[in-house]
Enzyme design. Structure first.
Site, PDB file in Angstrom:
ATOM      1  N   HIS A 239       0.801  -1.233   0.000  1.00  0.00           N
ATOM      2  CA  HIS A 239       0.000   0.000   0.000  1.00  0.00           C
ATOM      3  C   HIS A 239       0.838   1.289   0.000  1.00  0.00           C
ATOM      4  O   HIS A 239       0.655   2.161  -0.844  1.00  0.00           O
ATOM      5  CB  HIS A 239      -0.880   0.054   1.257  1.00  0.00           C
ATOM      6  CG  HIS A 239      -1.689  -1.170   1.510  1.00  0.00           C
ATOM      7  ND1 HIS A 239      -2.893  -1.408   0.881  1.00  0.00           N
ATOM      8  CD2 HIS A 239      -1.481  -2.229   2.337  1.00  0.00           C
ATOM      9  CE1 HIS A 239      -3.388  -2.559   1.322  1.00  0.00           C
ATOM     10  NE2 HIS A 239      -2.558  -3.077   2.187  1.00  0.00           N
TER      11      HIS A 239
HETATM   12  C1  BDR Z   1      -2.477   0.363   5.740  1.00  0.00           C
HETATM   13  O1  BDR Z   1      -2.543  -0.251   7.029  1.00  0.00           O
HETATM   14  C2  BDR Z   1      -1.270  -0.686   7.427  1.00  0.00           C
HETATM   15  O2  BDR Z   1      -1.328  -1.978   7.958  1.00  0.00           O
HETATM   16  C3  BDR Z   1      -0.370  -0.588   6.231  1.00  0.00           C
HETATM   17  O3  BDR Z   1       0.949  -0.246   6.622  1.00  0.00           O
HETATM   18  C4  BDR Z   1      -1.006   0.487   5.394  1.00  0.00           C
HETATM   19  O4  BDR Z   1      -0.535   1.771   5.752  1.00  0.00           O
HETATM   20  C5  BDR Z   1      -3.297  -0.462   4.774  1.00  0.00           C
HETATM   21  O5  BDR Z   1      -4.612  -0.543   5.206  1.00  0.00           O
END
Ligand code: BDR
Ligand code: CA
Length: 314
Positions: A239
């Protein structure tokens, strides 16, 4: 000119990738890394930022620890994705890069107020530090070039059916960020789910052959295993570097104007980023919402960044 950014993060496997892309991209000038509680507690996310920087030879970027808990709610972490350390998978040696004495919120305010209005905030964790910076010094609104955040979704959530993790951890902070009149781009799950680290990508990184590349392969191995269990995805969605990529090479991430509001009270929908592309709510757009990723271009950038970094490289 490379774009100046402050990366506000909660490492986290994909946060680690965001740090690498931010420092390894020639299009980004990483002026600081600030940490927040989210994927794990603040002490762990801060240690992890130092671990990643040490492994990548990032010695010239200040690392500042920020808020240990959300504005109003108890902290929720994501060990089910990132493990007990927040960065499970590789063996991490003791980090060699230091932690700054300055609090993350002070660093954000000072850096932006001393700037020429050319600093972009890239938050990729819960938005607690950013909301507190807004409270502490409202003049940062006019002096921030833009906010390009990983969080939310124009579709479904992940931590709950409605809410994405970064937003549900601190919905009041997220609501403050989206309701502030500054340029915001939401890089949400609807975009980041296009950034799966499939075997093609993992093999390209492995082929780089460096110690850092091996560390990244180990990170992706752990991240892939938890994502399979948690969401049944064949490849883990990476992400956070998608937000960095949008700043580095805007053409890699298509956006559309929309009105985005954060639900803070819903019984089942708290933390949802309600996204109106078509004006049905009668509100003017307040954000750009990322919609389409150039996956091949994104991974080219990510692989080049990893290739450019390493203990002796900078
Ligand atoms: C987001 O949540 C975290 O677990 C990841 O690092 C990312 O920023 C995705 O939903
Ligand atoms: Ca994150």
């Amino acid at each position: 000119m490379p774009r100046k950014i402050i990366l506000d993060c909660d490492p986290g496997h994909d946060d680690a990738m965001a740090i690498l892309l931010a420092q390894g991209s020639p299009d980004i000038d990483l002026v600081g890394i600030t940490t927040v509680a989210g994927n794990q507690t603040l002490d762990k996310t801060t240690l992890n930022a130092r671990r990643v920087c040490s492994a990548a030879g990032i010695t010239d970027v200040p690392i500042c620890a920020g808020c240990a808990a959300p504005l109003l709610r108890p902290l929720v972490t994501a060990a089910y994705i990132h493990g007990e350390s927040g960065l499970d998978g590789p063996q991490w040696p003791e980090p060699t890069v230091p932690l700054s004495d300055e609090h993350a919120v002070d660093f954000i305010v000072r850096t932006i107020m001393e700037s020429d209005g050319d600093v972009t905030l890239v938050p990729v964790g819960p938005l607690t530090n950013i909301a507190l910076a807004l409270r502490r010094e409202p003049r940062i609104v006019a002096k921030t070039r833009e906010v390009v955040l990983m969080g939310g979704s124009s579709e479904r959530g992940n931590h709950t059916p409605a809410a994405e993790f970064n937003i549900i951890v601190d919905p009041e902070a997220a609501a403050a960020v989206f309701s502030t009149p500054w340029p915001v781009t939401m890089v949400g799950l609807n975009l980041t789910h296009q950034a799966g680290a499939g075997p093609d990508v993992v093999e390209r990184i492995r082929a780089l052959g460096s110690p850092l590349a091996r560390t990244v392969v180990d990170l992706l191995g752990f991240f892939g295993s938890t994502y399979k269990v948690a969401e049944g995805r064949p490849h883990p969605p990476v992400h956070d570097p998608c937000a960095v990529a949008r700043v580095a090479k805007p053409e890699l991430v298509e956006v559309q104007d929309a009105f985005v509001v954060v639900e803070t009270k819903g019984e089942w929908t708290s933390g949802m980023t309600v996204t109106d592309f078509t004006g049905r709510l009668g509100r003017a757009p307040n954000a750009k919402v990322a919609t389409v990723l150039d996956r091949a271009g994104f991974w080219d950038e990510m692989v080049s960044a990893i290739a450019a970094l390493g203990p002796a490289s900078r």
